[in-house]
Design a protein around this motif. Structure first.
Motif, PDB file in Angstrom:
ATOM      1  N   LEU A 132       0.718  -1.175  -0.114  1.00  0.00           N
ATOM      2  CA  LEU A 132      -0.023  -0.155   0.023  1.00  0.00           C
ATOM      3  C   LEU A 132       1.096   1.305  -0.024  1.00  0.00           C
ATOM      4  N   LYS A 133       2.432   1.233   0.200  1.00  0.00           N
ATOM      5  CA  LYS A 133       3.019   2.211   0.194  1.00  0.00           C
ATOM      6  C   LYS A 133       3.142   3.034  -1.227  1.00  0.00           C
ATOM      7  N   SER A 134       2.822   2.104  -2.034  1.00  0.00           N
ATOM      8  CA  SER A 134       2.879   2.592  -3.441  1.00  0.00           C
ATOM      9  C   SER A 134       1.788   3.578  -3.931  1.00  0.00           C
ATOM     10  N   ILE A 135       0.777   3.657  -3.159  1.00  0.00           N
ATOM     11  CA  ILE A 135      -0.247   4.393  -3.305  1.00  0.00           C
ATOM     12  C   ILE A 135       0.034   6.011  -3.074  1.00  0.00           C
ATOM     13  N   LYS A 136      -0.449   6.687  -3.902  1.00  0.00           N
ATOM     14  CA  LYS A 136      -0.278   8.064  -3.622  1.00  0.00           C
ATOM     15  C   LYS A 136      -1.365   8.943  -3.507  1.00  0.00           C
ATOM     16  N   THR A 137      -1.262   9.862  -2.470  1.00  0.00           N
ATOM     17  CA  THR A 137      -2.484  10.635  -2.196  1.00  0.00           C
ATOM     18  C   THR A 137      -2.140  12.207  -2.102  1.00  0.00           C
ATOM     19  N   LEU A 138      -3.066  13.216  -2.514  1.00  0.00           N
ATOM     20  CA  LEU A 138      -2.914  14.573  -2.387  1.00  0.00           C
ATOM     21  C   LEU A 138      -4.009  15.138  -1.669  1.00  0.00           C
ATOM     22  N   THR A 139      -4.248  15.648  -0.551  1.00  0.00           N
ATOM     23  CA  THR A 139      -5.366  16.204  -0.109  1.00  0.00           C
ATOM     24  C   THR A 139      -5.429  17.880   0.195  1.00  0.00           C
ATOM     25  N   LYS A 140      -6.414  18.391   0.021  1.00  0.00           N
ATOM     26  CA  LYS A 140      -6.810  19.909   0.246  1.00  0.00           C
ATOM     27  C   LYS A 140      -7.900  19.798   1.233  1.00  0.00           C
ATOM     28  N   LEU A 141      -7.681  20.585   2.403  1.00  0.00           N
ATOM     29  CA  LEU A 141      -8.799  20.980   3.133  1.00  0.00           C
ATOM     30  C   LEU A 141      -9.303  22.411   3.225  1.00  0.00           C
ATOM     31  N   GLN A 142     -10.332  22.644   3.406  1.00  0.00           N
ATOM     32  CA  GLN A 142     -10.708  24.155   3.676  1.00  0.00           C
ATOM     33  C   GLN A 142     -12.100  24.153   4.585  1.00  0.00           C
ATOM     34  N   ASN A 143     -11.770  25.004   5.555  1.00  0.00           N
ATOM     35  CA  ASN A 143     -12.759  25.080   6.435  1.00  0.00           C
ATOM     36  C   ASN A 143     -13.514  26.604   6.362  1.00  0.00           C
ATOM     37  N   ASP A 144     -14.809  26.469   5.926  1.00  0.00           N
ATOM     38  CA  ASP A 144     -15.525  27.730   5.479  1.00  0.00           C
ATOM     39  C   ASP A 144     -16.396  27.975   6.865  1.00  0.00           C
ATOM     40  N   LYS A 145     -15.884  28.709   7.732  1.00  0.00           N
ATOM     41  CA  LYS A 145     -16.560  29.126   8.859  1.00  0.00           C
ATOM     42  C   LYS A 145     -17.916  29.999   8.570  1.00  0.00           C
ATOM     43  N   THR A 146     -17.679  30.777   7.469  1.00  0.00           N
ATOM     44  CA  THR A 146     -19.151  31.854   7.340  1.00  0.00           C
ATOM     45  C   THR A 146     -20.119  30.769   6.840  1.00  0.00           C
ATOM     46  N   LEU A 147     -19.888  29.753   6.026  1.00  0.00           N
ATOM     47  CA  LEU A 147     -21.024  28.990   5.620  1.00  0.00           C
ATOM     48  C   LEU A 147     -21.169  27.619   6.419  1.00  0.00           C
ATOM     49  N   ASN A 148     -20.260  27.474   7.570  1.00  0.00           N
ATOM     50  CA  ASN A 148     -20.501  26.307   8.440  1.00  0.00           C
ATOM     51  C   ASN A 148     -20.265  25.170   7.419  1.00  0.00           C
ATOM     52  N   GLN A 149     -19.214  25.171   6.527  1.00  0.00           N
ATOM     53  CA  GLN A 149     -18.735  24.029   5.678  1.00  0.00           C
ATOM     54  C   GLN A 149     -17.446  23.526   5.717  1.00  0.00           C
ATOM     55  N   PHE A 150     -17.138  22.363   5.759  1.00  0.00           N
ATOM     56  CA  PHE A 150     -16.060  21.632   5.684  1.00  0.00           C
ATOM     57  C   PHE A 150     -15.703  21.188   4.140  1.00  0.00           C
TER      58      PHE A 150
END
Length: 217
Positions: A132-150
């Motif tokens: 499983l080490k050969s699997i690559k991932t790229l994540t991006k996170l954004q917490n929009d407190k104004t809209l109460n959205q993750f």
């Protein structure tokens, strides 16, 4: 809207992966038509969460990109093959070559993963961490407190060798059965979204009879 047995034609991206970085691959997938996880199959778990995925291949690599907009964030950096389904999680279940067994590939929003293989929920073999080490991932996170959205997204690159029980040489021209999911069992408001509708009494993603058709160009 119920979509019980849809199909997807998975495009081939011709560029050599060795000369691309993950951000470029993510941008390429963004040019493709997204497939929405429109089915919330269980009345007790209705949700405002929205999720979609893009899928393509590089002959020897499966490319997936999920996008999610939801209310709650509750995830942990976990060890390989830990219970990532408890977190903000997306999943791909897939079987090849008329195999009755299928792979479950599960990822939380921090990139922690779990991958197994078997014929059902209670008869699964977890793949070794070394593979499983050969699997690559790229994540991006954004917490929009104004809209109460993750809002978050994850790019996933799965080399064909990860599917160790299937003896695959290339994705080109291959057909498969699959389903795609968004879940979060331990979120303050659990959600269970799927690409195809699942006709069971309780949430259960381990239902290959409801998989849709996948055709690799």
């Amino acid at each position: 809207m119920l979509d019980t047995h849809p199909s997807i034609f998975v495009p081939h991206i011709s560029e050599d992966i060795s000369i691309l970085d993950l951000n470029i691959i993510a941008k390429q997938l963004n040019t493709l038509k997204p497939h929405k996880l429109i089915n919330s199959s269980w009345a007790n778990f209705k949700t405002n969460t929205e999720s979609s995925f893009n899928i393509a291949h590089l002959q020897d690599t499966l490319l997936l990109k999920f996008q999610v907009s939801e209310t709650y964030f509750k995830s942990h950096a976990r060890k390989t093959n830990d219970d990532v389904h408890l977190d903000n999680c997306v999943e791909c279940f897939i079987s090849f070559l008329d195999d009755e067994n299928y792979y479950n590939l599960e990822f939380n929003c921090l990139g922690s993963l779990k991958v197994g293989y078997g014929e059902g929920r209670f008869n699964r073999k977890l793949l070794p961490e070394q593979i499983l080490k050969s699997i690559k991932t790229l994540t991006k996170l954004q917490n929009d407190k104004t809209l109460n959205q993750f809002n978050w997204e994850i790019l996933i690159l799965v080399p064909i060798d990860v599917f160790v029980f299937s003896n695959l040489k290339t994705f080109r021209g291959l057909s498969a059965k699959a389903n795609f999911y968004k879940c979060g069992d331990d979120l303050p408001q659990p959600d269970y979204l799927s690409w195809t509708f699942i006709d069971t009494l309780e949430p259960d993603f381990h239902q290959p009879k409801f998989f849709g058709d996948i055709f690799f160009s």
